[in-house]
Design a protein around this motif. Structure first.
Motif, PDB file in Angstrom:
ATOM      1  N   ARG A 161       4.089  -9.642 -10.563  1.00  0.00           N
ATOM      2  CA  ARG A 161       4.731  -8.328 -10.520  1.00  0.00           C
ATOM      3  C   ARG A 161       5.545  -8.177  -9.248  1.00  0.00           C
ATOM      4  NH1 ARG A 161       2.818  -4.387 -14.533  1.00  0.00           N
ATOM      5  NH2 ARG A 161       4.084  -3.051 -13.210  1.00  0.00           N
ATOM      6  N   ASP A 162       6.658  -7.444  -9.331  1.00  0.00           N
ATOM      7  CA  ASP A 162       7.473  -7.131  -8.152  1.00  0.00           C
ATOM      8  C   ASP A 162       6.816  -5.970  -7.417  1.00  0.00           C
ATOM      9  OD1 ASP A 162       9.275  -9.069  -8.857  1.00  0.00           O
ATOM     10  OD2 ASP A 162      10.752  -7.700  -9.697  1.00  0.00           O
ATOM     11  N   VAL A 163       6.013  -6.290  -6.402  1.00  0.00           N
ATOM     12  CA  VAL A 163       5.259  -5.237  -5.726  1.00  0.00           C
ATOM     13  C   VAL A 163       5.575  -5.098  -4.243  1.00  0.00           C
ATOM     14  CG1 VAL A 163       3.309  -5.303  -7.313  1.00  0.00           C
ATOM     15  CG2 VAL A 163       3.290  -6.777  -5.323  1.00  0.00           C
ATOM     16  N   PHE A 164       6.058  -6.134  -3.596  1.00  0.00           N
ATOM     17  CA  PHE A 164       6.162  -6.109  -2.143  1.00  0.00           C
ATOM     18  C   PHE A 164       7.502  -5.565  -1.654  1.00  0.00           C
ATOM     19  CE2 PHE A 164       3.415  -9.985  -2.845  1.00  0.00           C
ATOM     20  CZ  PHE A 164       2.234  -9.278  -2.721  1.00  0.00           C
ATOM     21  N   ILE A 166      -6.131  -3.883   3.138  1.00  0.00           N
ATOM     22  CA  ILE A 166      -5.309  -3.164   4.111  1.00  0.00           C
ATOM     23  C   ILE A 166      -4.013  -2.657   3.481  1.00  0.00           C
ATOM     24  CG2 ILE A 166      -4.029  -3.413   6.273  1.00  0.00           C
ATOM     25  CD1 ILE A 166      -6.412  -5.222   7.191  1.00  0.00           C
ATOM     26  N   LEU A 167      -3.413  -3.443   2.593  1.00  0.00           N
ATOM     27  CA  LEU A 167      -2.195  -2.978   1.915  1.00  0.00           C
ATOM     28  C   LEU A 167      -2.477  -1.729   1.076  1.00  0.00           C
ATOM     29  CD1 LEU A 167      -0.294  -6.181   0.744  1.00  0.00           C
ATOM     30  CD2 LEU A 167       0.488  -4.455   2.357  1.00  0.00           C
ATOM     31  N   ARG A 168      -3.612  -1.690   0.417  1.00  0.00           N
ATOM     32  CA  ARG A 168      -3.960  -0.511  -0.392  1.00  0.00           C
ATOM     33  C   ARG A 168      -4.157   0.727   0.491  1.00  0.00           C
ATOM     34  NH1 ARG A 168      -5.195  -2.160  -5.470  1.00  0.00           N
ATOM     35  NH2 ARG A 168      -5.610  -4.358  -5.656  1.00  0.00           N
ATOM     36  N   THR A 169      -4.659   0.521   1.704  1.00  0.00           N
ATOM     37  CA  THR A 169      -4.879   1.642   2.622  1.00  0.00           C
ATOM     38  C   THR A 169      -3.574   2.119   3.249  1.00  0.00           C
ATOM     39  OG1 THR A 169      -7.074   0.782   3.137  1.00  0.00           O
ATOM     40  CG2 THR A 169      -6.142   2.370   4.681  1.00  0.00           C
ATOM     41  N   LYS A 170      -2.782   1.180   3.769  1.00  0.00           N
ATOM     42  CA  LYS A 170      -1.552   1.550   4.484  1.00  0.00           C
ATOM     43  C   LYS A 170      -0.382   1.848   3.553  1.00  0.00           C
ATOM     44  CE  LYS A 170      -2.372  -0.533   8.946  1.00  0.00           C
ATOM     45  NZ  LYS A 170      -1.806  -1.337  10.024  1.00  0.00           N
ATOM     46  N   HIS A 171      -0.410   1.295   2.360  1.00  0.00           N
ATOM     47  CA  HIS A 171       0.690   1.474   1.397  1.00  0.00           C
ATOM     48  C   HIS A 171       0.103   1.852   0.032  1.00  0.00           C
ATOM     49  CE1 HIS A 171       3.499  -0.362   4.271  1.00  0.00           C
ATOM     50  NE2 HIS A 171       2.541  -1.237   4.514  1.00  0.00           N
ATOM     51  N   PRO A 172      -0.413   3.076  -0.103  1.00  0.00           N
ATOM     52  CA  PRO A 172      -1.058   3.463  -1.366  1.00  0.00           C
ATOM     53  C   PRO A 172      -0.121   3.410  -2.577  1.00  0.00           C
ATOM     54  CG  PRO A 172      -0.855   5.351   0.124  1.00  0.00           C
ATOM     55  CD  PRO A 172      -0.422   4.139   0.891  1.00  0.00           C
ATOM     56  N   GLU A 173       1.181   3.427  -2.336  1.00  0.00           N
ATOM     57  CA  GLU A 173       2.140   3.356  -3.450  1.00  0.00           C
ATOM     58  C   GLU A 173       2.059   2.024  -4.196  1.00  0.00           C
ATOM     59  OE1 GLU A 173       4.422   1.882   0.224  1.00  0.00           O
ATOM     60  OE2 GLU A 173       2.899   3.401  -0.207  1.00  0.00           O
ATOM     61  N   ILE A 174       1.426   1.036  -3.591  1.00  0.00           N
ATOM     62  CA  ILE A 174       1.307  -0.276  -4.239  1.00  0.00           C
ATOM     63  C   ILE A 174       0.471  -0.189  -5.511  1.00  0.00           C
ATOM     64  CG2 ILE A 174      -0.754  -1.160  -3.057  1.00  0.00           C
ATOM     65  CD1 ILE A 174       0.725  -3.829  -2.743  1.00  0.00           C
ATOM     66  N   LYS A 175      -0.460   0.756  -5.572  1.00  0.00           N
ATOM     67  CA  LYS A 175      -1.329   0.899  -6.746  1.00  0.00           C
ATOM     68  C   LYS A 175      -0.525   1.209  -8.002  1.00  0.00           C
ATOM     69  CE  LYS A 175      -5.226   2.420  -3.991  1.00  0.00           C
ATOM     70  NZ  LYS A 175      -6.106   3.528  -3.631  1.00  0.00           N
ATOM     71  N   ASN A 176       0.623   1.874  -7.851  1.00  0.00           N
ATOM     72  CA  ASN A 176       1.463   2.216  -8.999  1.00  0.00           C
ATOM     73  C   ASN A 176       2.149   0.998  -9.606  1.00  0.00           C
ATOM     74  OD1 ASN A 176       0.848   4.889  -8.457  1.00  0.00           O
ATOM     75  ND2 ASN A 176       2.662   5.183  -7.197  1.00  0.00           N
ATOM     76  N   LYS A 177       2.221  -0.099  -8.857  1.00  0.00           N
ATOM     77  CA  LYS A 177       2.930  -1.285  -9.323  1.00  0.00           C
ATOM     78  C   LYS A 177       1.990  -2.358  -9.875  1.00  0.00           C
ATOM     79  CE  LYS A 177       6.707  -0.702  -6.040  1.00  0.00           C
ATOM     80  NZ  LYS A 177       7.539  -1.369  -5.047  1.00  0.00           N
ATOM     81  N   LEU A 178       0.681  -2.108  -9.821  1.00  0.00           N
ATOM     82  CA  LEU A 178      -0.291  -3.111 -10.247  1.00  0.00           C
ATOM     83  C   LEU A 178      -0.979  -2.693 -11.532  1.00  0.00           C
ATOM     84  CD1 LEU A 178      -1.982  -3.794  -6.803  1.00  0.00           C
ATOM     85  CD2 LEU A 178      -0.217  -5.157  -7.922  1.00  0.00           C
ATOM     86  N   TRP A 179      -1.487  -3.686 -12.259  1.00  0.00           N
ATOM     87  CA  TRP A 179      -2.344  -3.444 -13.405  1.00  0.00           C
ATOM     88  C   TRP A 179      -3.772  -3.650 -12.925  1.00  0.00           C
ATOM     89  CZ3 TRP A 179       0.592  -7.191 -17.146  1.00  0.00           C
ATOM     90  CH2 TRP A 179       1.802  -6.605 -17.503  1.00  0.00           C
TER      91      TRP A 179
END
Length: 137
Positions: free
Chosen positions: A29-32, A91-104
């Motif tokens: 997935r394009d997440v970063f 740490i990515l989930r904590t500092k960048h919570p928007e990442i959760k929207n791009k993951l399954w």
């Protein structure tokens, strides 16, 4: 001398070991984003220090990252990889919570990874050097 070619010493050894690692996002997935890659760079540096390793180079794209790590012989690559992937995910989930929207689901990384030893002389040159040793008669 280039820092990546630095010969390091341990208690009973002298070493210069490098590994090229590639981690891929789950389902490619394009997440970063650039900010996420910068966060990962800091996390990876800190984790490497915990293993007495050095993050020599790091970069990535939207769906994967590349690392070049100088590590001591006592470090198991699989243990290093598990720590790098686990800590970066938390740490990515904590500092960048928007990442959760791009993951399954909850998985950031694919469970697999690429690892290749690198640096030093090519295998053919090392084989030739060993074959040319002065064997006692």
């Amino acid at each position: 001398m280039d820092n990546s070619q630095e010969i390091r010493t341990g208690r009973h050894c002298v070493f210069n070991m490098h590994v090229h690692l590639v981690f891929v996002a789950k389902y490619r997935r394009d997440v970063f984003t650039k900010a996420m890659l910068e966060t990962m760079n800091e996390v990876f540096k800190r984790i490497c220090l915990d293993f007495a390793a050095k993050l020599v180079e790091f970069d990535g794209e939207h769906d994967h990252v590349h690392l070049l790590v100088n590590y001591p012989p006592k470090v198991a690559i699989s243990s290093l990889v598990n720590s790098l992937k686990g800590a970066s995910s938390r740490i990515l989930r904590t500092k960048h919570p928007e990442i959760k929207n791009k993951l399954w689901g909850n998985a950031l990384w694919s469970p697999s990874y690429f690892a290749a030893s690198c640096g030093g002389a090519p295998i053919g040159i090392i084989k030739q050097y060993i074959q040319q040793q002065q064997t006692p008669h």
